[in-house]
Every structure is written in structure tokens, then in C-alpha cells.
Design a protein around this motif. Structure first.
Motif, short mmCIF file in Angstrom:
data_model
loop_
_atom_site.label_atom_id
_atom_site.label_comp_id
_atom_site.label_asym_id
_atom_site.label_seq_id
_atom_site.Cartn_x
_atom_site.Cartn_y
_atom_site.Cartn_z
N ILE A 3 13.55 64.19 56.76
CA ILE A 3 12.68 65.04 55.96
C ILE A 3 13.41 66.31 55.53
O ILE A 3 13.38 66.69 54.36
N LYS A 4 14.11 66.95 56.47
CA LYS A 4 14.83 68.18 56.12
C LYS A 4 16.11 68.24 56.94
O LYS A 4 16.09 68.14 58.16
N ARG A 5 17.23 68.40 56.24
CA ARG A 5 18.52 68.50 56.92
C ARG A 5 18.68 69.85 57.61
O ARG A 5 18.11 70.84 57.19
N GLY A 6 19.49 69.85 58.68
CA GLY A 6 19.75 71.09 59.39
C GLY A 6 20.99 71.81 58.90
O GLY A 6 21.26 72.94 59.30
N THR A 7 21.76 71.15 58.02
CA THR A 7 22.99 71.75 57.46
C THR A 7 23.05 71.40 55.98
O THR A 7 22.20 70.69 55.45
N ALA A 8 24.11 71.85 55.33
CA ALA A 8 24.31 71.51 53.92
C ALA A 8 24.82 70.09 53.75
O ALA A 8 24.86 69.58 52.62
N TYR A 9 25.23 69.46 54.83
CA TYR A 9 25.72 68.09 54.76
C TYR A 9 24.54 67.12 54.83
O TYR A 9 23.37 67.53 54.72
N GLU A 21 25.26 64.13 65.42
CA GLU A 21 26.52 64.83 65.18
C GLU A 21 26.17 66.22 64.67
O GLU A 21 24.99 66.58 64.56
N ALA A 22 27.17 67.02 64.31
CA ALA A 22 26.92 68.39 63.84
C ALA A 22 25.95 68.43 62.66
O ALA A 22 25.16 69.37 62.52
N ALA A 23 25.98 67.40 61.80
CA ALA A 23 25.07 67.32 60.66
C ALA A 23 23.76 66.69 61.13
O ALA A 23 23.51 65.49 60.96
N TYR A 24 22.91 67.50 61.73
CA TYR A 24 21.70 67.01 62.37
C TYR A 24 20.49 67.11 61.43
O TYR A 24 20.58 67.68 60.34
N ALA A 25 19.38 66.55 61.90
CA ALA A 25 18.13 66.67 61.15
C ALA A 25 17.31 67.82 61.72
O ALA A 25 17.05 67.86 62.92
N LYS A 26 16.91 68.74 60.88
CA LYS A 26 15.99 69.80 61.31
C LYS A 26 14.59 69.23 61.46
O LYS A 26 13.85 69.58 62.39
N GLU A 27 14.24 68.31 60.54
CA GLU A 27 12.93 67.66 60.60
C GLU A 27 13.09 66.18 60.25
O GLU A 27 13.81 65.84 59.30
#
Length: 785
Positions: free
Chosen positions: A640-646, A590-596
Motif C-alpha cells: 500500500i505504501k513504501r517505506g523508502t523511495a525504492y 530488506e532495507a526497502a520495506y513496506a510502511k503499509e
């Protein structure tokens, strides 16, 4: 002699050297018992009517495909095609001949007056029958199209037989339930190579899918920042006419020679091509070429229909390219135009449709009349309507307005690859098999079976995500999940029964057909054909809200999701229920994705192995991960690291098993204990059949994968006569062997799952060293991944 030919028993080889064929009689039974009747041969799609005899007709290299004297050149060409296809798929070296069929031959003929059972009169041209008796086989068809269908079934029967060269004695009568059994591919938004198109035509024909619609122009749905000059668009046909210089796309086109090759392949496969040139909406390729014809001064993907020049230009496009098209039908698109201009839209339809008919073609259109005008009143009456959305123009309304319809319903039959809508991971083949037929529509729009105005069905692939990074073969992986089930339900409905796994076994046994080596076969095992995570117990480190629970990620629904708390160290975990051999996972963010994040697996839920490290992701997508085949019961996304603030939010996690590269492939062995425990039975995807060797230690079983493949694992399922010690070996040439796994000290039958360093191999061999019993070696299966 090929390895498949070598796998015949010595007795069969001896007899084949005497005559072109032999009847293999059934196993001896007491004098008072009648021999059992042959069951219907497993083919795709299933045969409509079958009457079984006893025994089998075994074809040999002296067998012929015979056409009667005076047959058409097309029928004689088909006989030659059967010969070449049989060589490709089975190793048989048949010959084509004209005249009278003898013992061991197959007669291929056309007789419209033959008995084709309960076929509807309109569908009779596609009907055929196969009669195997008296030491020969006869394929009788109502027309050339029926002959293609009959020859295809004959080939599938031979390919799917245990010895890859025999036919059961009996009679088949077969015909379709619907005239249009189709598929639509959007090449306007994404270029597909000519090799892919030709392969798909051949693959479709092998499954008796008879209509390929090619959507030749389109553009991305929303212009970047409202600027259509920045939008991706394409028209895929390239003309030598200077009047159209600059119209064709720059990232991939089809020349006249390319299109001729498509038509040639289609004629041989019994497939009709329906080219689609879409206007007045979805027309950015045209408004880019001639901005003066577009709405909003050309900043649009809509033609300005207030200008007669727009309609005249489209007439010139159809006039230029329609001579390329050999089929009877041209699709003019005409969907999703701005209804503020409904009057101009209606005038356009009523002008273009008769114009295309004046060029010698019937006309099809996407159903839009309910949204545009409240119904079909006042529109050209001689159109075929693809009913793609109940709101835009449902099937009941279209039929009431006098139109014939094709089921292309978006809710049930659309795939937008790797999107989070419209079946982004492909249609569910099991749902299609269990719950769908062409007359089934959502809501209250389901029609009666074989409604006379329902021509058939046409699922569609729309490449909306024009900027996403995926390949044509990845699209094939999505399409293949449901294609066999769609083909079955369009041709003979429920004749394949209710056992989906048995149906998949049939699909694997008959294969993808001749000329399709370009297409990877991802249905090599039950695990590949279905999502192993679907409906399984799923847990997470946290949930953002009660409605965003972990199980939403494995419920198979595209609009439910799991959401975590707003911290980096979060995870989602699924229990597959038992240890499975897996090699692919797809995470739809969804929009709240995982960067890592890491994808991890475990056999016990305690010790975890990372199979893929995902780093530097820049946005939500369907992230498909392929890794070396490995055993796992648990699969985990470790954030490991979120792609958004969510937090992290997943619409779905889909886990697939490792494909069996050896399924249905030619097999040989050092020996067989009996004439009915032969090598190919270890590769037939049937858990009850087996190969068994003679009772000595130094015995082996070998499979030819057909071409060099990268292999990294194998799974051997032993019968009671297991191997205590054995080596798994691979080879690229069948002569020089490398041991990739040494197995020692086994104490019981069961399944041995082996993993080794990925290596290239065409041949894989179990080399026995020491038996575990006083019998030989006996394998239910040897799977290679």
C-alpha cells in the motif's frame, strides 16, 4: 478418574481393578503363525538397540516405581519424580517404593556391570537398558545420569502409547553418541525470565540434551553514533556484595536464589549448566561499571588489558560468582577481541584460565586463536574450545593444536531471532534431520564421526537485535523448529530413520515433557513444523531486476531477495500447492520495506480476504503476523505504501499452519465400536488410525485440551462412516456446552474444515446428530486450532 483413564476399554478397567497391571496379548493368529514382534517404541531421541517381544505391559494405579533396598537418596528421588511426572502427563497414579518389584511394577536400579551394548567407555555413565518381560519392567542404568535417561525414555514410551499407560514387551539398550548435547542462550543482550530458564532445562532433559550454556553478559554490537555510553549492555547476576553494587543489570537479573533454582532443576533433569562470563571483548557491562578499565578511556566494550587492574577485576568477578555454580565447567568467552592487542590477549587467557581452574572449574572458550594468533601455539593447553567459525578457529586446526572441541558453527547452528542473517527464522529442522550430525562442519572442516576430540555440539541463540520488539516465547517458537532434530542427531544419529514426517509424529506423540506448560507447543501439526511457502510457485506484480525475482522470497536462503518496481501498488503472491489451514506468516524485509501493506489469503487465487492490515511500520524487520486459523491456498503481500523511495524488497515470506491444540491430548467418547477403535486414535497424528462409535445417531467424541485455550477452528477427517449432521461444541468445564458450528447435509466422507468466532475452551466435542451410513461415526482425526 481422569478422562485418559476413562478412555480405557471396560475390559482393561476390570482387569486393572483386580491387579496392578495386565499383559494385553496380541490379536489371535492361526496356530502355525508366530505372534509379530513389537517394533521399537517411538521416542525422542530414538533408541540405539531394540529387541522386540510380543504383548504389552499395562500399568495401573497400583503399579509402583521400585528402587532396591540400599539405593542412593538420588535414585529414590528419581523414582518419586517418575511418579509425579506420570501423573502430570498421563493421569496414572503410581507410587514409589523400596524393595523388590512385583508383577505390574517398574524396577529402577543402577548396575555399572550390566550389558550396555556398543557404548563407548567414556559415555557409559549415561547408558541404560529397559527390559519389559514377565509382567514387569526393569530400568538398569550405569549411573545416576543413566537412570535419569532411562526413566525419561520409560515415561516417553508410556506417554506415546495409544492408551497412555502401557509398554511393549522387549528390550532396549541405549546410550549417546556424544558427551555434550547442548544449547546456548544469550541472556546478556536480552533478559529471559527464571520461569523460561527452568522450563527450558526441563524441556532439554526430556530430549536428553544435557548441557545448557547461559551467556550472562553482553552488549549491542555497534555503539549508537560511536558513543558506548548510549549502548545497551547487561550483566545478569546480582550479588549482595557491596563491591559489585551497580554491576547488575536494571532490566532483569538472576539472584542467588534464582540460580539455585536453575541448578536444582538441572540436577533433576540430568542437565549441566555452563555459566559464561565473557571478557575481554563483549565487556561493556564491565567497562560501564569501571570506565577506567576500558579501552579508549572507557568508550569501548573492550577491557584495556595493558592495565593489570582489568585482569584483577575479572578475577574478582569469577571469585564472586563461581561459588554459585555447581557444574564442573565455567566458560570465559574471550571471542572477537581486537587482534591489535594479541600479546595482551594471550597473556590474559593464560592468566584467567588457570585462575578459574584454581576455583575448582574446568575452562571453556570461544575459538579465536586462528584470527588472533594464527593458531593455538603458546596458549593455555587445558581448554575446551567451542569452534564457532572456521576462520576464527576451525575444528581441524583446534584439534591439531591439542584441544577438545564442541561444534557451535555459526553458519549451521546460530540463530539471531528475526534478523536477516544467521537463521533469523530459526534453524531448518528438516535439514538438520536429513543432513547434519555433530561432526558436520561447512567447507572442508567436517570431522570423522565420533572423533575422540569432538565432544559434541551446541547450537546457539544470539540476541543481537537488542532494540527489536520480540518476546522470549517468540524465541521459543524459533528454537522449537529444530530442537527435536538436533536432540536426535546428537544422541543416536540416524537411528530415527529417514522419514522426517514420521519423526515429527513421534515428537508430537511424546510431547514437551513435564513442567513445561509455560512453553507453547508449536509443533502440533506438520504444517506448523515446516514453512509451507518454501520452494512453492511465487509470482509478483513486478521485479526490479532479473536477479531479484519473486522466487527468491521462498527459496529459504537468507541472502537472496525479491525487489519490485518503485511504485506503491505492488504485490508478491505464493501458491501453497493446495488448500492448507494457516495461522502465521513472517515477512523478512530488506532495507526497502513496506510502511503499509495488507496480508491477504485466497482459496482460488481470485477472491481475496485480508487477514492482517499492517500500518505505520518504521523500518525493515522480520514482521511476524498471527491471525485466526483460516483456509488458504494463496497468500499475498499487497503493498500500500513504501517505506523508502525504492520498491518493496523481501528476503523471505514464511507461512506456517495452524497448530493442532488437540494432538496427543486425553480423549473420551460415548462409545467405541471395538476395543481397538478407541477415542485417542483420533488425536494421535496418525492418518491411518481412527475412532469408531456404536451404530446409533446420538454419539460423541470429546478431547480435553488440558487448559483453557482460545480456539477458532477445527478440522475433522471422516472415514467412510461419516456424519451427515453434527454439531461442534466447546466447553470450559466439561459440563456446559456451546455449539460453535452446526454442520448439516454432508453427503460423503472427507475433511470438514470449520472456522468460527474465537472463543475460550478447554473441551471440544463432536456431537453426532445423524449418521451418513448404517455404521456409526468414524474419525481419522479431529484437529483443533
Amino acid at each position: 478418574m481422569t478422562s485418559k483413564a476413562m478412555s480405557l476399554t471396560g475390559k482393561a478397567i476390570c482387569l486393572l481393578s483386580i491387579a496392578a497391571t495386565t499383559l494385553v496379548l496380541p490379536t489371535a493368529v492361526p496356530a502355525h503363525a508366530a505372534p509379530p514382534a513389537n517394533t521399537a517404541p517411538p521416542v525422542l531421541p530414538a533408541i540405539q538397540q531394540w529387541t522386540g517381544g510380543s504383548g504389552r505391559l499395562v500399568l495401573g494405579d497400583q503399579s509402583r516405581i521400585v528402587t532396591p533396598a540400599g539405593s542412593t537418596p538420588q535414585l529414590q528421588q528419581l523414582a518419586g519424580k517418575v511418579v509425579s511426572d506420570a501423573t502430570e502427563l498421563t493421569g496414572l497414579h503410581l507410587t514409589a517404593a523400596t524393595g523388590t518389584a512385583a508383577a505390574g511394577d517398574v524396577l529402577l536400579k543402577i548396575d555399572p556391570a550390566a550389558d550396555f551394548g556398543a557404548v563407548l567407555p567414556a559415555l557409559k555413565p549415561e547408558a541404560y537398558r529397559i527390559d519389559v518381560s514377565g509382567g514387569k519392567a526393569t530400568v538398569t542404568a550405569a549411573s545416576q545420569q543413566g537412570a535419569i535417561n532411562g526413566a525419561t525414555t520409560l515415561l516417553q514410551i508410556v506417554v506415546g502409547s495409544a492408551d497412555h499407560r502401557s509398554l511393549p514387551v522387549g528390550s532396549a539398550v541405549d546410550f549417546p553418541n556424544y558427551a555434550v548435547r547442548g544449547f546456548m542462550l544469550d541472556v546478556g543482550r536480552r533478559y529471559f525470565t527464571p520461569e523460561f530458564i527452568r522450563s527450558y532445562i526441563k524441556w532439554m532433559g526430556y530430549q536428553k540434551l544435557n548441557t545448557l550454556q547461559i551467556h550472562l553478559n553482553d552488549n549491542e554490537i555497534v555503539a549508537p553514533n560511536g558513543d558506548w555510553s548510549q549502548a545497551k549492555s547487561a550483566f545478569r547476576l546480582q550479588s549482595d556484595n557491596p563491591a559489585f553494587a551497580g554491576l547488575a543489570a536494571t532490566d532483569g537479573v538472576y539472584t542467588r536464589a534464582d540460580w539455585d533454582s536453575f541448578e536444582d532443576a538441572a540436577a533433576a533433569a540430568g542437565v549441566t549448566l555452563v555459566p559464561e562470563i565473557d571478557a575481554p571483548g563483549h565487556a561493556r557491562a564491565f567497562t560501564k561499571f569501571k570506565p577506567e578499565l576500558g579501552l579508549n578511556g572507557g568508550n569501548s566494550d573492550h577491557l584495556d588489558l595493558s592495565k593489570p587492574a582489568s585482569t584483577d577485576f575479572m578475577k574478582s568477578v569469577y571469585a564472586e560468582f563461581t561459588p554459585w555454580f555447581r557444574g564442573p565447567n565455567v566458560h570465559i568467552g574471550a571471542d572477537e577481541y581486537d587482534k591489535a592487542y594479541v600479546g595482551q590477549y594471550k597473556t590474559y587467557i593464560n592468566t584467567i584460565a588457570p585462575y578459574v581452574r584454581s576455583l575448582g572449574k574446568q575452562v571453556s572458550i570461544w575459538g579465536s586463536f586462528s584470527t588472533m594468533s594464527g593458531g593455538g601455539a603458546g596458549y593455555d593447553p587445558d581448554l575446551t574450545v567451542n569452534s564457532w567459525n572456521n576462520g576464527w578457529y576451525g575444528p581441524k586446526k583446534a584439534i591439531a593444536d591439542g584441544y577438545d572441541v564442541i561444534n557451535s558453527n555459526d553458519n549451521q547452528l546460530y540463530v539471531v531471532p528475526f534478523a536477516n542473517y544467521y537463521h533469523g527464522q530459526g534453524l531448518d529442522g528438516q535439514w538438520i534431520f536429513n543432513s547434519w550430525e555433530p561432526h558436520v562442519f561447512p567447507g572442508d572442516q567436517t570431522l570423522a564421526k565420533q572423533d575422540p576430540h569432538l565432544l559434541g555440539a551446541m547450537p546457539a541463540v544470539w540476541n543481537d537485535l537488542v532494540r527489536a520488539n520480540y518476546t522470549e516465547l517468540q524465541v521459543h517458537g524459533l528454537v522449537e523448529k529444530s530442537f527435536p532434530a538436533l536432540a536426535q542427531k546428537m544422541w543416536s544419529g540416524t537411528k530415527a530413520g529417514t522419514d522426517y514426517q514420521a519423526f515429527l509424529n513421534t515428537t508430537r506423540a511424546v510431547g514437551q515433557g513435564p513442567g513445561t506448560a509455560y512453553l507453547p507447543d508449536t509443533l502440533g501439526s506438520n504444517d506448523v513444523a515446516s514453512d509451507l511457502a518454501r520452494g512453492r510457485t511465487t509470482t509478483a506484480s513486478s521485479t526490479e531486476a532479473a536477479a531479484l525475482q519473486a522466487s527468491n522470497a521462498t527459496d529459504g536462503l537468507p541472502d537472496t531477495r525479491w525487489g519490485s518496481k518503485y511504485t506503491d501498488d505492488q504485490w508478491l503472491q505464493v501458491d501453497l500447492g493446495s488448500v492448507r489451514r494457516i495461522s502465521t506468516a513472517t515477512l523478512t524485509w530488506e532495507a526497502a520495506y513496506a510502511k503499509e501493506y495488507d496480508l491477504q489469503v485466497s482459496t482460488d487465487g481470485t477472491t481475496w480476504t485480508t487477514v492482517s492490515q499492517r500500518r505505520g511500520l518504521t523500518g525493515p524487520t522480520a514482521d511476524q503476523i498471527t491471525f485466526p486459523a483460516t483456509d488458504a491456498r494463496y497468500v499475498r503481500m499487497q503493498g500500500i505504501k513504501r517505506g523508502t523511495a525504492y520498491g518493496y524488497s523481501l528476503y523471505g515470506i514464511d507461512v506456517r499452519g495452524a497448530s493442532d491444540l488437540a494432538a496427543g491430548k486425553p480423549a473420551t467418547a460415548s462409545s467405541s465400536e471395538t476395543p481397538w477403535l478407541t477415542p485417542e486414535l483420533a488425536f494421535d497424528n496418525n492418518g491411518t488410525t481412527r475412532w469408531s462409535s456404536e451404530r446409533t445417531d446420538d454419539q460423541w467424541l470429546q478431547v480435553d485440551l488440558g487448559s483453557p485455550r482460545t480456539v477458532s477452528g477445527a478440522s475433522l477427517t471422516w472415514e467412510a462412516a461419516y456424519a451427515k449432521d453434527y454439531d461442534l461444541q466447546v466447553s470450559t468445564d466439561g459440563t456446559t456446552w456451546t455449539t460453535v458450528s452446526q454442520q448439516r447435509g454432508h453427503t460423503a466422507a472427507g475433511t470438514n474444515n470449520l472456522t468460527f468466532t474465537p472463543t475460550d475452551a478447554r473441551y471440544v466435542r463432536m456431537q453426532g446428530i445423524k449418521r451418513g451410513t448404517g455404521y456409526g461415526y468414524s474419525l481419522y482425526s479431529l484437529r483443533v486450532s
